[in-house]
Design a protein around this motif. Structure first.
Motif, PDB file in Angstrom:
ATOM      1  N   PHE A 120       1.023  -1.348   0.317  1.00  0.00           N
ATOM      2  CA  PHE A 120      -0.163  -0.238   0.091  1.00  0.00           C
ATOM      3  C   PHE A 120       0.706   0.957  -0.208  1.00  0.00           C
ATOM      4  O   PHE A 120       0.796   2.035  -0.868  1.00  0.00           O
ATOM      5  N   LYS A 123       2.283   2.074  -3.035  1.00  0.00           N
ATOM      6  CA  LYS A 123       1.436   3.071  -4.225  1.00  0.00           C
ATOM      7  C   LYS A 123       1.186   4.496  -4.190  1.00  0.00           C
ATOM      8  O   LYS A 123       1.212   5.069  -4.774  1.00  0.00           O
ATOM      9  N   MET A 153      -5.423   2.694  -7.364  1.00  0.00           N
ATOM     10  CA  MET A 153      -4.993   1.530  -7.014  1.00  0.00           C
ATOM     11  C   MET A 153      -4.692   1.804  -4.659  1.00  0.00           C
ATOM     12  O   MET A 153      -4.523   1.092  -3.910  1.00  0.00           O
ATOM     13  N   THR A 156      -8.174   2.007  -3.076  1.00  0.00           N
ATOM     14  CA  THR A 156      -8.655   0.335  -2.459  1.00  0.00           C
ATOM     15  C   THR A 156      -7.838  -0.502  -1.647  1.00  0.00           C
ATOM     16  O   THR A 156      -8.473  -0.494  -1.068  1.00  0.00           O
ATOM     17  N   TRP A 157      -6.646   0.034  -1.644  1.00  0.00           N
ATOM     18  CA  TRP A 157      -6.237  -0.934  -1.013  1.00  0.00           C
ATOM     19  C   TRP A 157      -5.287  -0.444   0.708  1.00  0.00           C
ATOM     20  O   TRP A 157      -4.906  -1.654   0.987  1.00  0.00           O
ATOM     21  N   GLY A 160      -8.294  -2.599   1.441  1.00  0.00           N
ATOM     22  CA  GLY A 160      -8.161  -4.640   0.921  1.00  0.00           C
ATOM     23  C   GLY A 160      -7.095  -4.853   2.377  1.00  0.00           C
ATOM     24  O   GLY A 160      -7.408  -5.960   3.365  1.00  0.00           O
ATOM     25  N   VAL A 161      -5.649  -3.562   2.594  1.00  0.00           N
ATOM     26  CA  VAL A 161      -5.054  -3.872   3.169  1.00  0.00           C
ATOM     27  C   VAL A 161      -5.629  -3.821   4.995  1.00  0.00           C
ATOM     28  O   VAL A 161      -5.338  -4.715   6.407  1.00  0.00           O
ATOM     29  N   SER A 170      -4.697 -10.823  -1.933  1.00  0.00           N
ATOM     30  CA  SER A 170      -3.405 -10.133  -2.523  1.00  0.00           C
ATOM     31  C   SER A 170      -2.651 -11.032  -3.200  1.00  0.00           C
ATOM     32  O   SER A 170      -1.520 -10.867  -3.493  1.00  0.00           O
ATOM     33  N   ALA A 173      -1.467  -7.706  -6.213  1.00  0.00           N
ATOM     34  CA  ALA A 173      -0.379  -7.299  -5.269  1.00  0.00           C
ATOM     35  C   ALA A 173       0.819  -8.082  -5.728  1.00  0.00           C
ATOM     36  O   ALA A 173       1.912  -6.948  -5.694  1.00  0.00           O
TER      37      ALA A 173
END
Length: 323
Positions: A120, A123, A153, A156-157, A160-161, A170, A173
């Protein structure tokens, strides 16, 4: 009434944040989405408004040394991320099918949390791609696809994380980090100067590699829909990843078509420039401009019609005077 709406919003926010992984709270910017959102909004403000206005009456910065260090640093970071993803499960305990997220405090579970956060964070570092474009006045590179990909990215991540650092969600990723090893290695060589141009003949394959990435990601999560049962804890992410892979496959396919089939993004040079190495395109000598063609071996193919005619005419007049 406004107070009621505000209290309802806070209740929804508290409910959403209550589901996040508490192991992430010790990592920077993971306490809430405010910091991440502020960074992305600042990024959009700079690349879409403030940056172009700042550079409007200025010469473009070269930034050669900074870009070399930046690109090869991201190569090293991406290699490390790939290795950590492999050691955290993908090369050790994962089946590459329905792999649940490990929410325990085991060494491997915590290792996956760390690399998920690191991905993350990478990014956010990659937002500098667009900043370099703005400062170098490479406006043609700042496309909708570029800005959307770079801002979508990390946003959203973060979620996600926060909810599922690991498991089958994952996979994309790890694949993305593999692609970035290749991509930033290419960018590093490109920034190093003309002497490395002969090693960059594979430029057009960069988009092909990214297309393969989205195919692999979509195929991997598609397994979920054909399994009798899967205990992955956040199925919503599986659906979003499938949509993400398909959506970006379409966008990058359109880029491929525009760039390499229709040739709209092939590099162009003016009539006074020479070029080295192997380039794609066709030589078109007209109105003082030409495009690159084949292998040039250090000489400029194609000259301005106006310049050529002027030189031929001057030579002819000189001969007539002598006669």
């Amino acid at each position: 009434m406004l107070q009621d709406i505000g209290s309802q919003i806070m209740e929804v926010y508290d409910y959403v944040m209550a589901g996040t992984d508490p192991r992430l709270k010790v990592y920077p910017m993971m306490q809430n989405p405010v910091y991440m959102s502020a960074i992305l909004l600042s990024y959009l403000f700079f690349v879409l408004f403030a940056g172009p206005r700042l550079m409007a009456n200025r010469k473009p910065f070269q930034l050669k040394e900074a870009m070399i260090i930046y690109n090869f640093s991201l190569v090293a970071l991406s290699v490390f991320i790939v290795y950590e993803f492999l050691m955290s499960g993908w090369a050790t305990t994962y089946t590459w099918r329905c792999d649940p997220c490990d929410y325990s405090d085991s060494p491997q579970g915590l290792r996956m949390v760390r690399v998920a956060w690191l991905f993350f964070f990478s990014k956010l570092i990659e937002l500098m791609d667009t900043v370099f474009f703005v400062l170098r006045k490479k406006h043609g590179q700042i496309t909708f696809l570029h800005i959307f990909h770079h801002s979508f990215m990390p946003w959203t991540w973060w979620w996600g994380v926060s909810y599922a650092p690991g498991g089958m969600g994952s996979f994309h990723a790890m694949v993305n980090s593999v692609v970035h090893v290749i991509m930033y290695f290419y960018y590093g060589l490109s920034a190093a100067g003309p002497r490395f141009q002969k090693f960059l003949w594979w430029k057009e394959y960069m988009t092909a590699i990214q297309l393969v990435q989205f195919v692999l990601v979509s195929l991997h999560v598609t397994q979920y829909y054909f399994m009798e049962s899967c205990d992955y804890q956040v199925p919503l992410f599986i659906h979003l990843i499938w949509v993400y892979g398909t959506f970006f496959f379409v966008l990058f396919s359109n880029f491929w078509y525009q760039a390499y089939i229709k040739g709209k993004r092939l590099p162009k040079l003016n009539s006074k420039q020479s070029h080295n190495g192997k380039t794609n395109g066709s030589t078109v000598a007209s109105n003082g401009k030409h495009a690159e063609n084949g292998t040039s071996n250090g000489t400029s193919h194609g000259t301005s019609n106006g310049v050529t005619h002027h030189e031929n005419g001057s030579a002819l007049i000189g001969k007539m005077k002598k006669a």
